[in-house]
Design a protein around this motif. Sequence first.
Motif: not given
Length: 851
Positions: A542-566
């Motif tokens: 996806n053409p994701l852009t870097c923003s504060r919302e994106f970085e907060n999402l990365m932190t949230w996903l890491s805390k929840r231990k959500v797995s990305p596509k491997e």
Amino acid sequence: MGAKSRELILLLAVCALAFCESVNKTVKKDSKDSDNFLSQYDEEYDTDDQEVLFNEDKPCPRDCLCAVSQGYRMAKCTRLELITQKFGDDITDLVIENSVIPVELEDFIFKKLGLDKVATIKIVNSTITSVGSNAFHGLHELYAVNLSNNKLKSLHPETFASNKKLLLLTLSNNPLKFPAPGSPDYFLNASSVQELDISYCDMKYIAANTIKNMPGLMYLNLAGNNLSEMEADTFKTLLDLEEIDLSDNNIKSLPDDIFTENTELATLHIQRNPIDSVYGIQIPDLLTLNAGQTNIKFVGPSMFNGMTYIANLNLSGNSIEKIHNQAFHKLVELNYLDLSYNDLDFISSALIKENIELDIFKISNNPKLKHLPMEGFNCSAEQFNIYLFDASNCGLEEVYDDSLKTFTALSQINLSGNKIKSINKHVFSRSPKLVEINLSYNMLTTLEAQTFANNKDLGKLYLQGNPLKVLTAEVFVHTPVLSVLDMSHGDLTALWKVEKTQPTTLLNNLSFLNVSYNRITEIKQTELDTLNKLRSLDISNNPLTCSREFENLMTWLSKRKVSPKENSAIIANLGKDTKEDDGSYSWEFLSQITCGTAMKHNIEPLPTVSDEEIWERIDKDAEGNFDLKDTLDDGKIADDTKDNEKDYDDETADDIDDDEDDDEDEDKDESGEEYDEDDNVDLKVKLIEKPPKNSLEPKPTAATDPKEKVKIDIKLLENDHMYDDLEPEVYVQAQEGKAEHGHYDYLWPMLIAILGALLLLIVIAKVMMMVCSRRNKQVRYNSAIIAAMSQPGRTKKDCGLVYQQLSEDLTSPATPKLNRYAPLHSVTVKASNMSYESSPFHHSNIVPEAV
């Protein structure tokens, strides 16, 4: 301490001597009666309850691996040689695989190898040069033999005549020689065999005489033998036959009465034969007919009149163009109907009207079909029991509101690979029990909010491959148990439109979400806040852009231990080949390739300071005077910290020596008034580490003072207080270590003394045990000699043999008790089937292929 240790050692020595003496007295008492001694020995060591794998005389032979599997003794070898191998009589399963050396099965070979009690023999993927007529003679426990794929050319008709317990015989993939047409000879005399597999054995012809001495057959596999025509009496002697496989032959037609004597026949496989009709064949009790990939072009109204109790019917891959609307009306017991991979361009609404017991209905891969019945499928009982309906790849352009109205019990529907542009909200409303809907690879651009309003039990929804542009969250309000959602390979620019009034339970049970290969530029954490059970999220490509919302999402996903596509997927906005990246795909990796830096710490929104103000301060202090702690704390710093900074500036202005600074800081540290001890320890550990490079850190200029650089790093890492230099901390740490060392001055001498005493005790105990053991062996040896000499005819020279026998019995295993009719470990030799063959039927019992 030395006196006490000596007393303890003497006490233990006395105890050891007393114990040894008591053992000797017991042995002397028992040795008075040698006959009792030997009888006790036999009872203790020679019972059949002792489970030992192999004995000393017959260990596991060379080129073999012997093991216990589920209580049975198996020997798995890569060769079989009479001269160099000898097996223990406790082996029940013999497996020879991939033998490089040709195998010759001469007469009585298995008895000579010590395999008298073997129950299963499997010799596969090797070369058998010959098989003696008595090779299997004397194996009274043998119940399964597998000799598949061994280039075996011939078998003597009486090879298995003496194996009265033999049930399973597999000879597939061997160029065997069979009796010629019209010959009175028979293939094998094996009356006990119930399942025979002679598939792919180059059999050109089969007659009744071929299998006349195998009347107990219940399963017969003749697949892949290039059989063409058969006589009417071919199988008349097989009165117990339940399943026969004639697939992959060259049969063009079958005599109408070929199976009239086989009243137990329940399953018939005739797929992949050039047969064009089964009309007239009489098999009254047939339950399963697999007639896929034949030359059947037309299904008439009376084709199955001689098989009215069919429950499973497979007509897939037959290029069928037309089916009479009453072709299946007499099949009132039909449960499974597969019409996939044909050339149907029309399907009647009355086709399955009388099949009220139907559970699975497949019409997939009929690309000319275009439409389902507009009024739905008629049912004589008003509603069907169908729970799976597959109409994928049928060229469907539209699904009408009433097309599924009689499928009220439907739980799984597949409409993928069609040309459906829209789904009305009434299509699935008649099927409230749906748990899986597949609408992938259609032409859907949007979905109505009420599309799944009546599908409360929907658990899996597949929408990938559709040009979906936008979805509203209201679509998923009515699917509270949805766990799998795939919206990949679409045109989405956002996950879904979040409504202000959306419930907090939206997609509360979703565990897998795939939105890869879309055009999403931003994903907000608020869009995923209700996904409490999310375990896997694929947002790659996806053409994701870097923003504060994106970085907060990365932190949230890491805390929840959500797995990305491997995998290392390509993010569309990078213009970079990710094959160069060695790291595995992760949130850190995604953050790094999207924002240019890896995620280092949790990023939270700033409640009191705006983004503009932060960047203003960074630009203002671009020469190295920027204090990040001041910014993050919004200018709120403790007074004592400011005092320390002021002192530091004054000292720098007056050019105070480094040595004097060290002394002053040391005095402050020792006073204990300037900091808390726990905070100091935490600070010391962090000071030793090299500060990580931060994307927010200003670049050092030529005018930047190194001491100021260190000062900024310390402020980023500490919690409450500021310290100027690293050296005083290291000095304090060394002083504290020295103070703590004084408390343990006497610990090591005490530990060394205790360990030395224990080591001495162990040595003394070992010596005493050796002395006792020698005396015990001597007593047993004398007892054995007494017992041997007391027997009539025994001379003194035989005493050594008696003792040798006793020592062997001490370690030799007993023969285990075995169940001779346990399942045999399987090996499968299958013919290549066409990929679209979708029949679920197979031999459900013990198939010789799996012997």
